[in-house]
Scaffold this active site. Structure first.
Site, PDB file in Angstrom:
ATOM      1  N   CYS A 119      -6.637   3.621  -0.165  1.00 24.06           N
ATOM      2  CA  CYS A 119      -5.712   2.966   0.759  1.00 24.06           C
ATOM      3  C   CYS A 119      -6.321   1.617   1.122  1.00 24.06           C
ATOM      4  O   CYS A 119      -7.084   1.046   0.346  1.00 24.06           O
ATOM      5  CB  CYS A 119      -5.462   3.849   1.979  1.00 24.06           C
ATOM      6  N   VAL A 120      -6.029   1.108   2.297  1.00 19.37           N
ATOM      7  CA  VAL A 120      -6.523  -0.207   2.685  1.00 19.37           C
ATOM      8  C   VAL A 120      -8.038  -0.210   2.863  1.00 19.37           C
ATOM      9  O   VAL A 120      -8.719  -1.168   2.529  1.00 19.37           O
ATOM     10  CB  VAL A 120      -5.850  -0.672   3.996  1.00 19.37           C
TER      11      VAL A 120
END
Length: 480
Positions: A28-29
């Site tokens: 993810c981020v």
């Protein structure tokens, strides 16, 4: 500063129990999301000492390694190169570990999978709406006037920004329909069509629905009259979450059932029209009315709690939000935020989320100020900046949880900030950046109180962490 990504990936694999222990990987981020064959083979002690690794934990059936924005993509690419793993999405990896989680975790995962892809659109819309609110706020910049009153030439810009800001919220069911259909295995284009159907101009919006129910201006509730014996309210669901979420699930079930039984030669003709007609009738006649009232009950329950006991509500939320981020359950609040905005005209939840993020950032900043360890100082500084702009995982896992008392200090600061906001009934008109720029999305009349809350949430954790920091500054001290 450059990093040796091949070596970092190699060390990660060794600490994770070898490449054979890795089934799937995504990111993810800020985090690597890993599906492991045997989580017990992980050596967390060595893993957490690897360059760029800010922490690791096992939750929701996945082992997650916190790297940080930007760097996580490079580590992931090198990890794939060394293992030969195919590229995977977070949904793919989550599906791999689905049998390892309980029912509550599955529900949270659904919210996460549906809302995370559309979050950028909501944040952009929230920021633009915040800018518009500032331009139209009376007395914000000029006493007794709005900027529009003082500078009429801004009207065109204001109208254009208003159009851009409202688009994502007006057509929110279409965004959710697309994402939910993708999550539930249905056709994404049918999910969009279903979402647009629920906001069709022929259907009453919430404002006109309220006037029709109350009989104001001579309005009455219109219906679709089906053969004289069955009536469906002509009511839309602009900005609402639950109706399209459940409708998209039902649509996906119907579509998959049909695809398994309709011959391929006529699937294109039969499956889409049958799916849309059946789901559309169910959405307008049953799902919509039921979930609308359910959504109203949920929001009224949350509002009542904070109205009757604002200090208790603020304290509980401020203390629990960061721990919920650790488990991933914080994604559920996005649906509550959107429901509050739709039914109440603003949300008090999102401003309190900002308090939690800022508190974690200040606790990490205090560690940067007090520590003598060069690696910890570097990690704390970058993590604090990240948290101040809404991404708290590096600060929590890389710094605050390692030393424990900065994390507790952040919870106290967050709780005090949330209590202050709750007592002053601070609300935001939309979802924005969950950090220092957060004031842009706050309703202008509440901005002064919001700023004071920000100061509380930032100062208290910093002071508490510095006051308890003797453990950090002792020479040779290491976290157990």
């Amino acid at each position: 500063m450059s990093h040796d990504y091949p070596n970092i990936a190699s060390e990660l694999l060794v600490s994770l129990g070898g490449s054979d222990n890795l089934e799937q990987a995504a990111h993810c981020v800020t985090r690597l999301r890993l599906a492991l064959k045997d989580p017990s083979l992980v050596n967390s002690a060595t893993l957490n000492q690897i360059d760029l690794v800010k922490g690791s934990f096992f939750t929701g059936g996945l082992f997650q390694v916190v790297i940080g924005p930007g760097e996580v993509e490079k580590v992931y690419a090198e990890l794939r190169r060394q293992t030969g793993l195919a590229a995977a999405t977070i949904a793919d990896v989550k599906q791999k570990s689905a049998d390892k989680i309980n029912a509550m975790q599955r529900l949270v995962r659904v919210f996460s999978d549906v809302f995370m892809p559309i979050l950028p659109a909501l944040v952009v819309a929230g920021l633009l709406m915040g800018v518009n609110n500032l331009i139209g706020a009376k007395g914000m910049f000029i006493e007794g006037k709005t900027l529009l009153d003082a500078y009429p030439g801004l009207d065109g810009i204001w109208s254009l920004i208003n159009l851009m800001a409202n688009t994502a919220f007006v057509f929110l069911p279409a965004l959710v329909g697309w994402s939910a259909a993708k999550r539930f295995g249905g056709s994404e284009i049918l999910g969009i069509v279903l979402g647009l159907m629920l906001v069709h101009p022929d259907l009453l919006n919430a404002w006109n629905y309220g006037k029709a129910v109350a009989g104001l201006d001579g309005q009455s509730l219109p219906y679709f009259d089906i053969f004289g014996w069955f009536k469906i309210e002509k009511v839309g669901y602009q900005g609402q979450i639950l109706p399209i979420l459940l409708a998209a699930y039902v649509m996906s079930v119907i579509e998959k059932w049909l695809r398994a039984r309709v011959p391929n030669a006529v699937q294109l003709l039969v499956v889409p029209i049958t799916t849309i007609v059946v789901t559309g009738v169910l959405a307008l006649a049953v799902i919509g009315p039921v979930t609308r009232h359910l959504g109203i009950l949920i929001t009224e329950g949350v509002v009542t709690l904070f109205d009757l006991a604002p200090m208790v509500g603020g304290a509980i939320f401020g203390m629990l939000y960061a721990p919920l981020v650790i488990t991933g359950m914080h994604h559920m609040f996005l649906a509550v935020d959107l429901q509050l905005i739709s039914t109440q005209g603003g949300t008090f939840i999102w401003p309190m989320i900002v308090m939690s993020n800022l508190a974690q950032g200040s606790a990490a900043l205090a560690v940067f100020y007090m520590t003598r360890n060069a690696r910890d100082k570097s990690m704390a500084s970058t993590s604090a900046i990240s948290a101040y702009f809404g991404i708290t995982e590096p600060a929590m896992f890389g710094v605050n949880l390692r030393y424990k008392f900065p994390f507790y200090s952040a919870l106290i600061g967050s709780a005090l900030g949330c209590i202050f906001l709750s007592l002053n009934k601070v609300q935001a008109s939309a979802i924005g950046v969950g950090g220092l720029p957060g004031f842009i999305s706050v309703i202008p009349q509440f901005i002064p109180m919001f700023v004071i809350g920000m100061i509380i949430a930032m100062v208290v954790p910093f002071v508490l962490t510095c006051g308890l920091s003797m453990k950090i500054v002792r020479p040779g001290y290491r976290v157990a």
